[in-house]
Design an enzyme around this catalytic site. Structure first.
Site, mmCIF file in Angstrom:
data_model
loop_
_atom_site.group_PDB
_atom_site.id
_atom_site.type_symbol
_atom_site.label_atom_id
_atom_site.label_comp_id
_atom_site.label_asym_id
_atom_site.label_seq_id
_atom_site.Cartn_x
_atom_site.Cartn_y
_atom_site.Cartn_z
ATOM 1 N N HIS A 91 28.265 40.775 40.817
ATOM 2 C CA HIS A 91 29.032 39.888 39.943
ATOM 3 C C HIS A 91 29.289 38.560 40.656
ATOM 4 O O HIS A 91 29.839 38.552 41.754
ATOM 5 C CB HIS A 91 30.368 40.530 39.549
ATOM 6 C CG HIS A 91 30.236 41.519 38.433
ATOM 7 N ND1 HIS A 91 31.223 41.735 37.502
ATOM 8 C CD2 HIS A 91 29.208 42.338 38.090
ATOM 9 C CE1 HIS A 91 30.815 42.651 36.627
ATOM 10 N NE2 HIS A 91 29.603 43.041 36.975
ATOM 11 N N TYR B 55 40.494 39.519 33.687
ATOM 12 C CA TYR B 55 41.882 39.751 34.072
ATOM 13 C C TYR B 55 42.742 38.950 33.102
ATOM 14 O O TYR B 55 42.587 37.732 33.004
ATOM 15 C CB TYR B 55 42.147 39.242 35.492
ATOM 16 C CG TYR B 55 41.525 40.063 36.596
ATOM 17 C CD1 TYR B 55 40.194 39.879 36.978
ATOM 18 C CD2 TYR B 55 42.272 41.013 37.289
ATOM 19 C CE1 TYR B 55 39.630 40.618 38.014
ATOM 20 C CE2 TYR B 55 41.718 41.759 38.332
ATOM 21 C CZ TYR B 55 40.403 41.556 38.684
ATOM 22 O OH TYR B 55 39.844 42.290 39.708
ATOM 23 N N PRO C 4 46.328 47.501 42.916
ATOM 24 C CA PRO C 4 44.888 47.363 42.652
ATOM 25 C C PRO C 4 44.462 46.004 42.100
ATOM 26 O O PRO C 4 43.269 45.747 41.960
ATOM 27 C CB PRO C 4 44.634 48.459 41.598
ATOM 28 C CG PRO C 4 45.948 48.671 40.941
ATOM 29 C CD PRO C 4 46.985 48.421 41.984
ATOM 30 N N LYS D 205 41.391 45.388 46.487
ATOM 31 C CA LYS D 205 41.243 45.332 47.947
ATOM 32 C C LYS D 205 41.369 46.677 48.666
ATOM 33 O O LYS D 205 40.992 46.785 49.835
ATOM 34 C CB LYS D 205 42.280 44.348 48.531
ATOM 35 C CG LYS D 205 41.999 42.903 48.200
ATOM 36 C CD LYS D 205 40.823 42.380 49.003
ATOM 37 C CE LYS D 205 40.159 41.177 48.384
ATOM 38 N NZ LYS D 205 38.833 41.437 47.824
ATOM 39 N N TYR E 272 39.065 36.903 46.988
ATOM 40 C CA TYR E 272 38.510 37.948 46.108
ATOM 41 C C TYR E 272 37.188 38.486 46.651
ATOM 42 O O TYR E 272 36.947 39.699 46.617
ATOM 43 C CB TYR E 272 38.337 37.399 44.687
ATOM 44 C CG TYR E 272 38.105 38.481 43.662
ATOM 45 C CD1 TYR E 272 39.179 39.124 43.035
ATOM 46 C CD2 TYR E 272 36.816 38.888 43.330
ATOM 47 C CE1 TYR E 272 38.977 40.138 42.114
ATOM 48 C CE2 TYR E 272 36.601 39.900 42.403
ATOM 49 C CZ TYR E 272 37.687 40.519 41.799
ATOM 50 O OH TYR E 272 37.473 41.532 40.895
#
Ligand code: APR
Ligand code: PHB
Length: 389
Positions: free
Chosen positions: A72, A200, A292, A296, A384
């Site tokens: 991704h 998100y 979550p 990580k 990220y």
């Protein structure tokens, strides 16, 4: 029996460490409380940083991930009815791989079996002993018979509830914790993901996340109350709720279907210090938990393993304890940065009971700044995709 390293726990941390040690010719035995099938039945995280993917390759367990994992290059943030893409690759030159922890675990177990590694499943009363001295050992029972395993080192890879951290309580262990006033209700369904990238969503009804495991399997979450019960959430209620938290065109595009897994998890930030007590090391969830939101948890287990494996290899190859002495500080430096990021992602995307109208506006300003500033987006993206080891 005697081995060089006893590993407690057959989760991703224990299995990855075990495989790297085996490949380096360092003897190890894994002791696991539950059965292999039980471990493989747990549905957990699903986003791998490049560093973790590289470690799986190094362990010789990366082949299926490279074939079936989904690289991704970005993800979507939605708030106030708008979408904003975070271009991970454009901002950092890196990507993440969406691939389930269950699959990571299965591949590592297969590799261990193929290379003759010893794992003892359904081992009861596992207990680390005498790790303050030179001759630690681990006791356990199997089928009602008590056993003792002598070793040089004990790797506590036994998760948040395991015996390793309990064994160091009162021995200078300090803990740091934040419990969040909500949980995540997650489902798995064999329906195509609503988007080819993760979404998100910050919404006034609460946070929502659209993730996936493959082109035909979706993993979706909604923020829920701490006292919510899974039984109160029919599939229909879940689908209605997640759609209500997404922009209209996304909600309309969502394919629904029966869930094949549904569970609620609380959110917690937790760090234990130090991560080494003589010849016992805390690794992965045994030493720290992140909520979550930043994906990580699994990746931090991998960076701990990187540091500990390097330290043990140095010890056996060069008779140097320098790496071992430095393990805790090295691991904690990265852990705390991921704790900060996960806490920040959680604060930025969830609805808190005490947010109030001021907090609400601040959250919106944060998201506007984040999506409008290349510097702020880059900061999000570099965390990220994973900070360097
Ligand atoms: N004896 C032996 N094994 C134990 C004991 C015990 N008393 N208690 C727990 N274990 C085992 C658990 O059954 C589990 O298989 O230790 C293992 C710990 O594995 P995980 O909880 O998966 O933790 P870890 O390997 O550190 O993986 C990191 O990343 O996605 C996150 O939290 C998620 O599991 C994930 C973690
Ligand atoms: C998941 O797919 O399970 C997942 C993805 C991203 C997260 C958390 C969980 O931030």
């Amino acid at each position: 029996m005697r081995t060089q390293v006893v590993i407690i726990g057959s989760g991703p941390a224990g299995l990855l460490l075990g495989q790297l040690l085996t490949n380096a010719g360092i003897d190890n035995v894994i002791l696991e409380r539950v059965s292999q099938d039980y471990v493989l039945g747990r549905i957990r995280a699903g986003v791998l940083e490049e560093g973790m993917a590289g470690l799986l390759d190094e362990a010789g367990a990366g082949e299926r991930m490279r074939r079936e994992g989904l690289p991704h290059d970005g993800f979507d943030l939605t708030f106030s009815g708008k979408h904003h893409r975070i271009d991970l690759h454009g901002l950092t030159g890196k990507h993440v791989i969406v691939y389930g922890q269950t699959e990571v675990t299965r591949n590592l177990m297969d590799r261990r079996a193929a290379t003759g590694g010893i794992s003892i499943y359904e081992a009861a009363d596992v207990q680390p002993n005498d790790f303050d001295g030179e001759r630690p050992y681990v006791t356990y029972s199997k089928d009602g018979v008590e056993h003792r395993l002598d070793c040089d080192f004990i790797a506590g890879c036994d998760g948040y509830h395991g015996p390793s951290r309990k064994a160091v309580e009162g021995k200078g262990l300090e803990t740091f914790e934040r419990v969040y006033p909500f949980g995540w209700l997650g489902i798995v369904a064999d329906v195509p993901p609503v988007s080819h990238e993760l979404i998100y969503s910050n919404h006034r009804r609460g946070f929502a996340l659209c993730s996936m495991r493959s082109a035909t399997r979706s993993r979706y979450y909604v923020q829920c109350g701490l006292d919510d019960r899974v039984e109160a959430w029919s599939d229909d209620r879940f689908w209605d709720e997640i759609r209500s938290r997404l922009p209209a065109e996304t909600a309309e595009a969502m394919t629904t279907g029966p869930s094949i897994e549904k569970s609620i998890a609380p959110l917690r930030s937790f760090v234990a210090e130090p991560l080494r007590f003589g010849r016992l090391f805390l690794v992965g969830d045994a030493g720290h938990i992140v909520p979550p939101t930043g994906a990580k948890g699994l990746n931090l287990a991998a960076s701990d393993v990187r540091y500990l494996f390097d330290a043990l290899q140095e010890y056996y190859a060069e008779q140097s304890a320098a790496g071992i002495d430095g393990y805790s500080a090295r691991a904690l430096a990265r852990v705390w940065k991921a704790e900060r990021f996960s806490w920040w992602m959680t604060n930025t995307l969830h609805r808190f009971p005490d947010t109030g109208t001021f907090g609400q506006r601040i959250q919106e300003a944060e998201l506007e700044y984040l999506t409008g500033s290349r510097a702020a987006s880059t900061s999000l993206a570099e965390n990220y995709v994973g900070l360097p080891y």
